[in-house]
Structures are given as structure tokens and as C-alpha cells.
Write an enzyme that holds these catalytic residues in place. Structure first.
Site, mmCIF file in Angstrom:
data_model
loop_
_atom_site.group_PDB
_atom_site.id
_atom_site.type_symbol
_atom_site.label_atom_id
_atom_site.label_comp_id
_atom_site.label_asym_id
_atom_site.label_seq_id
_atom_site.Cartn_x
_atom_site.Cartn_y
_atom_site.Cartn_z
ATOM 1 N N LYS A 215 29.481 34.797 16.947
ATOM 2 C CA LYS A 215 28.992 35.913 16.136
ATOM 3 C C LYS A 215 30.137 36.567 15.351
ATOM 4 O O LYS A 215 30.016 36.853 14.155
ATOM 5 C CB LYS A 215 28.320 36.952 17.042
ATOM 6 C CG LYS A 215 28.007 38.270 16.388
ATOM 7 C CD LYS A 215 26.911 38.126 15.361
ATOM 8 C CE LYS A 215 26.784 39.361 14.499
ATOM 9 N NZ LYS A 215 25.697 39.269 13.538
ATOM 10 N N CYS A 269 28.675 45.536 9.760
ATOM 11 C CA CYS A 269 28.973 44.303 10.482
ATOM 12 C C CYS A 269 30.241 43.668 9.974
ATOM 13 O O CYS A 269 31.214 43.517 10.709
ATOM 14 C CB CYS A 269 27.795 43.353 10.314
ATOM 15 S SG CYS A 269 26.242 44.161 10.702
HETATM 16 N N1 SAJ Z 1 29.546 41.282 -0.503
HETATM 17 C C1 SAJ Z 1 30.395 41.057 -1.581
HETATM 18 N N2 SAJ Z 1 30.424 39.817 -2.134
HETATM 19 C C2 SAJ Z 1 29.647 38.790 -1.667
HETATM 20 C C3 SAJ Z 1 28.794 39.020 -0.576
HETATM 21 C C4 SAJ Z 1 28.762 40.290 -0.013
HETATM 22 O O1 SAJ Z 1 31.115 41.957 -2.041
HETATM 23 O O2 SAJ Z 1 29.718 37.691 -2.248
HETATM 24 C C5 SAJ Z 1 29.509 42.623 0.113
HETATM 25 C C6 SAJ Z 1 28.144 43.283 0.041
HETATM 26 O O3 SAJ Z 1 27.961 43.911 -1.202
HETATM 27 C C7 SAJ Z 1 28.214 44.249 1.194
HETATM 28 C C8 SAJ Z 1 29.039 43.487 2.229
HETATM 29 O O4 SAJ Z 1 29.729 42.485 1.500
HETATM 30 O O5 SAJ Z 1 28.899 45.432 0.834
HETATM 31 C C9 SAJ Z 1 28.241 42.853 3.333
HETATM 32 O O6 SAJ Z 1 27.036 42.299 2.830
HETATM 33 P P1 SAJ Z 1 26.451 40.896 3.320
HETATM 34 O O7 SAJ Z 1 25.195 40.648 2.599
HETATM 35 O O8 SAJ Z 1 27.489 39.849 3.217
HETATM 36 O O9 SAJ Z 1 26.229 41.083 4.881
HETATM 37 P P2 SAJ Z 1 25.467 42.166 5.811
HETATM 38 O O10 SAJ Z 1 26.485 43.129 6.318
HETATM 39 O O11 SAJ Z 1 24.256 42.722 5.176
HETATM 40 O O12 SAJ Z 1 24.981 41.197 6.999
HETATM 41 C C10 SAJ Z 1 25.937 40.371 7.659
HETATM 42 C C11 SAJ Z 1 25.396 38.929 7.675
HETATM 43 N N3 SAJ Z 1 26.427 38.018 8.131
HETATM 44 C C12 SAJ Z 1 26.746 36.906 7.427
HETATM 45 O O13 SAJ Z 1 26.211 36.609 6.379
HETATM 46 C C13 SAJ Z 1 27.787 36.016 8.027
HETATM 47 C C14 SAJ Z 1 24.173 38.863 8.598
HETATM 48 O O14 SAJ Z 1 23.720 37.514 8.718
HETATM 49 C C15 SAJ Z 1 24.523 39.422 9.976
HETATM 50 O O15 SAJ Z 1 23.396 39.395 10.842
HETATM 51 C C16 SAJ Z 1 24.953 40.867 9.798
HETATM 52 O O16 SAJ Z 1 26.135 40.877 8.976
HETATM 53 C C17 SAJ Z 1 25.226 41.447 11.172
HETATM 54 O O17 SAJ Z 1 24.386 42.205 11.665
HETATM 55 O O18 SAJ Z 1 26.242 41.097 11.780
#
Ligand code: SAJ
Length: 433
Positions: A215, A269
Site C-alpha cells: 500500500k 494519501c
Molecule cells: N496529481 C498531479 N499529477 C498527476 C496525478 C495527480 O499533480 O498526474 C495530484 C492531484 O491533483 C492530487 C494528488 O496528486 O493533488 C493526488 O491525487 P491522485 O488522484 O493521484 O490520488 P488520490 O490521493 O486521490 O488517491 C490515491 C490513489 N493512489 C494511487 O493512485 C497510487 C488511490 O488509488 C488510493 O486509494 C488513495 O491514494 C489512498 O487512499 O491511498
């Protein structure tokens, strides 16, 4: 628990993960008791309502509560399966705080009985499931617990992390694959049988410590990759390049897939979990630690660039597009967009106009700054500067004709056809950081 009967389930913690999980298990026909420390949360759910926003969750919770399959309480009751989904924050030194997990264990220990299955879903540092087991063993010397007995244990304990994406929780709860880590292989099999009732994705069994690390690794992997994109955006700023163009072209390579830069990494996360690995192995994690620094630093880079742009145009009205931590959700916790917008509001007051369709009102830190909330149509009509902080669809679809004459700082790359006014401004004003 008879194999032909549906187990009764107790879900501890009714937050962003616990409530959807409880509802999905109830939809599969199991009787679920949701446990929460907040009487308000419990009352809301027992009315068939919800206290968090998530696509389609309201209808599902209403349905399972009215069919008598889900109820909530502040008091624990016996069940066949216990699912723990409580927060695991970190302290100011980035050390993980598992006190909520241990408190949950303390709550359920008195009602555990022969045959019960205890599953931890909270993101946890490696070794937490064993600590939970040790605590239960200490409180219930009458029970044979897995890993501490040579006989068949009375209860099973496993770690099975959630991995759902906010905004797609219900779909991903059902369809994603799951890693199920047992304290022993037998524990993993017991937990597997439970998840099979409502998960369509593949369920892969392993040991508890590997599942815990998996995780953390998933979120650290994403953090490191976003950091790479964010670093590229800062390098591109310095070199006068369009980072979006560079990434678009590089991603045409069959083995390159660069993520998107943004104003920083938000949510609970990805900005948190990598620290759990660093804390467990501080000497061995320079890359993961640096990635955290790059992503946090990006927020300050965006503030500096936006401030310079706004200062250079003292008569212009400014629209900040978005406060959420990512696109198309109403979650403003740990949001870099919110951080940037509030810094601009504090500095420039009534010149700053916030557009956030997912917020009924501005968060507390905007009080007394003079900044106001307007909608996207008013912003397009009245603001000369637009700072894109969140890639909500409602912003993405604005056609070029409506924004061609704007001075745009697009931190999310949603308007690739925008004339490169900001870049020319940067050159003129020597704003390039
Ligand atoms: N972000 C970027 N660029 C990207 C992707 C995301 O700047 O290319 C930013 C987003 O805008 C945001 C942050 O990263 O601020 C996180 O967003 P996210 O969509 O990557 O992830 P979360 O926090 O919504 O959810 C993550 C997910 N983990 C992964 O994709 C590995 C989700 O599957 C997990 O269940 C969740 O964390 C968790 O609960 O741990």
C-alpha cells in the site's frame, strides 16, 4: 459463522473509506454495523443520509439503511467480521500515528469470539497488523491468536489496504484487485473468503507485512512520478519551454508515460504515505524523501509565479480557478490549490476572485481577505488574469474564444491552445524562477 450464512460485519470508522465500504458490504446482503466515535455521524447515517460527498454514495446508503442492512452506533457489538478503517495520520516529524488503529483494536477486543475475522484496511506502517494482534492478545488471553500459538487460532487477523480513488470509490471498491495479507496463510484465506462476497477484482493473498508495504509503495510510486513531472515543469519554466508540449512529445515513446505537473500534491494519501516508508528506513530512502520535497516545493513555486504575474498588472482582476485537491471532487483537504489561492487572497485582497463550483462558500482562511467567490461565467466576463489551479471539467471545456484575450497561468495544462501570453510576460518581466 456458517459457510452458507452471510457473516455479520462491524466496520470501525465511518469516514471516506469506512462508510462506502460498509455500504458496499451491506449491498452484498451482509448485516453491517458501522461504528464511529461521532454521535453526529452515527445519527446522520441512521437517518439514511451521509456526511461526506462521493458519487452515488447517498442513494446507496439510503437504500441499505432503509432495508435494515446498515445501521450505525457509537457502541460496539459482536460480529463475525470486523473491518477497521480509521485514519493513520503523521505527527510533525512525519512519524506515523497508529493510535486510532490501536484504539479500534481496544474497542473490538472485548467482543471477539471464536471464528471471528479482524481485518485492518487503514494505510499503516509495516508491522502495524502484528501490533494490533499483540494488543488483542494482551487484552484477550482466553483467545488463541494467530502467530502466537502452535494450535489453530480462535480468530483470524489480516491486513487488506483500500486502494480506491476519491470520486470513483464505489466503482473501485468493487472492481479493483485487492492484496490480502494474513498474519498466517490461514488468516489470509479467511479474509479472502470475506472479500470474495463483494469484490469483483482479483484478490491476491500474501503476508500482512508485504501487504502493508504494498500500500505504501503504491502511493510512493505515484508521488515520485508526480515529482518528476513537477520538477520538469520548473526546469521548463527556467528554460522558457512549454512543459506540456515536452511531456506530450516524450509520452509518444512506447515506454515513457510522464504524469501531469500541477500546483503540488494534495489529499490525505499520496502526500502522507511515503513518509511511512521514510520513517521505517530513513537512510535508505533519499529518492522518496526528495520527491516529497519537490512536490511540496512546487506549491511555493506556483505562489511566487502567480504573485509576480498579479503584481505586474496592478489594475487587473484575478480569477483563481479551483480549490479542490484534484479535479471534479469537493474535497478541499490538504489542497495545494487552496493553499495558493489563499496566499494570493491574503496578499491581493479584493482583486482575487475564487471560482470553485464544488464549494458552497469559501473556506475559513478567506474570511476578511476581501476575496470573493464568483462563477466561471462571471470570471470570464470580468477577470483579466486567470490562474488555473484545478482541472475541473467545467474549466476544461471553456473554449478558446472566451479566454483568448486573458492572461493565463495554467498550472494544470488544461488549455493547451491558449496563446503563450504568460511566457512572453515572463520574459518581459523576468519572472522566470
Ligand atoms: N496529481 C498531479 N499529477 C498527476 C496525478 C495527480 O499533480 O498526474 C495530484 C492531484 O491533483 C492530487 C494528488 O496528486 O493533488 C493526488 O491525487 P491522485 O488522484 O493521484 O490520488 P488520490 O490521493 O486521490 O488517491 C490515491 C490513489 N493512489 C494511487 O493512485 C497510487 C488511490 O488509488 C488510493 O486509494 C488513495 O491514494 C489512498 O487512499 O491511498
Amino acid at each position: 459463522m456458517k459457510s452458507d450464512n452471510k457473516p455479520s460485519v462491524c466496520v470501525v470508522g465511518l469516514g471516506y473509506i469506512g462508510l462506502p465500504t460498509a455500504a458496499v458490504i451491506a449491498r452484498a446482503g451482509c448485516k453491517v454495523l458501522g461504528l464511529d466515535v461521532s454521535q453526529k455521524v452515527v445519527d446522520t447515517i441512521n437517518r439514511g443520509e451521509i456526511h461526506i460527498e462521493e458519487v452515488d454514495l447517498d442513494g446507496l446508503v439510503h437504500g441499505v439503511v432503509s432495508r435494515g442492512l446498515l445501521s450505525a452506533s457509537t457502541e460496539v457489538a459482536p460480529a463475525d467480521v470486523f473491518v477497521i478503517a480509521v485514519p493513520t495520520p503523521f505527527d510533525k516529524n512525519h512519524a506515523p500515528d497508529i493510535s486510532y488503529v490501536l484504539a479500534a483494536g481496544k474497542t473490538i477486543a472485548p467482543v471477539l469470539k471464536h471464528g471471528d475475522v479482524v481485518i485492518l484496511e487503514s494505510t499503516s506502517p509495516v508491522g502495524t497488523t502484528e501490533q494490533l494482534r499483540d494488543m488483542i492478545a494482551g487484552m484477550r488471553p482466553d483467545l488463541k491468536v494467530p502467530g502466537l500459538t502452535s494450535e489453530i487460532p480462535d480468530i483470524s487477523i489480516a491486513y487488506c489496504p483500500e486502494r480506491v480513488l476519491p470520486g470513483r470509490i464505489l466503482e473501485e471498491l468493487t472492481n479493483n484487485d485487492r492484496s490480502i495479507g494474513g498474519i498466517t496463510p490461514r488468516c489470509a484465506r479467511k479474509a479472502l473468503a470475506f472479500y470474495k462476497r463483494f469484490v469483483r477484482g482479483e484478490c491476491v493473498t500474501t503476508d500482512a507485512r508485504s501487504a502493508e508495504m504494498t500500500k505504501l509503495v503504491e502511493n510512493a510510486y505515484r508521488d515520485v512520478n508526480i515529482a518528476f513531472a513537477n520538477e520538469l515543469s520548473i526546469v521548463s519554466d527556467k528554460m522558457g519551454l512549454d512543459v506540456w508540449e515536452v511531456i506530450r512529445l516524450a509520452n509518444r515513446h512506447p515506454r515513457v508515460n510522464i504524469l501531469s505537473p500541477g500546483p503540488g500534491v494534495g489529499g490525505h494519501c499520496i502526500a502522507v504515505d511515503p513518509w511511512f516508508i521514510v520513517h521505517g528506513a530513513p537512510e535508505e530512502t533519499p529518492l522518496i524523501r526528495t520527491a516529497r520535497g519537490v512536490n511540496d516545493g512546487k506549491m511555493h513555486h506556483v505562489v511566487a509565479k502567480a504573485e509576480a504575474l498579479v503584481e505586474a498588472h496592478p489594475d487587473a482582476k484575478v480569477a483563481c480557478l479551483g480549490l479542490a485537491f484534484k479535479a471534479n471532487i469537493d474535497d478541499f483537504r490538504e489542497s495545494p490549490a487552496r493553499f495558493v489561492a489563499s496566499r494570493l487572497a491574503r496578499k491581493f485582497g479584493e482583486r482575487i476572485h475564487i471560482v470553485e463550483p464544488y464549494a458552497a462558500e469559501l473556506p475559513i482562511e478567506f474570511t476578511d481577505t476581501g476575496a470573493v467567490q464568483i462563477d466561471i461565467d462571471d470570471a470570464l466576463e470580468t477577470c483579466e488574469i486567470m490562474i488555473v489551479l484545478v482541472d475541473h471539467d467545467v474549466f476544461r471545456v471553456v473554449p478558446l474564444a472566451e479566454r483568448a484575450d486573458k492572461l493565463v497561468y495554467d498550472t494544470r495544462g488544461i488549455w493547451p491552445d491558449q496563446p503563450r501570453v504568460v511566457r512572453e510576460e515572463e520574459a518581459r518581466l523576468k519572472l522566470v524562477v
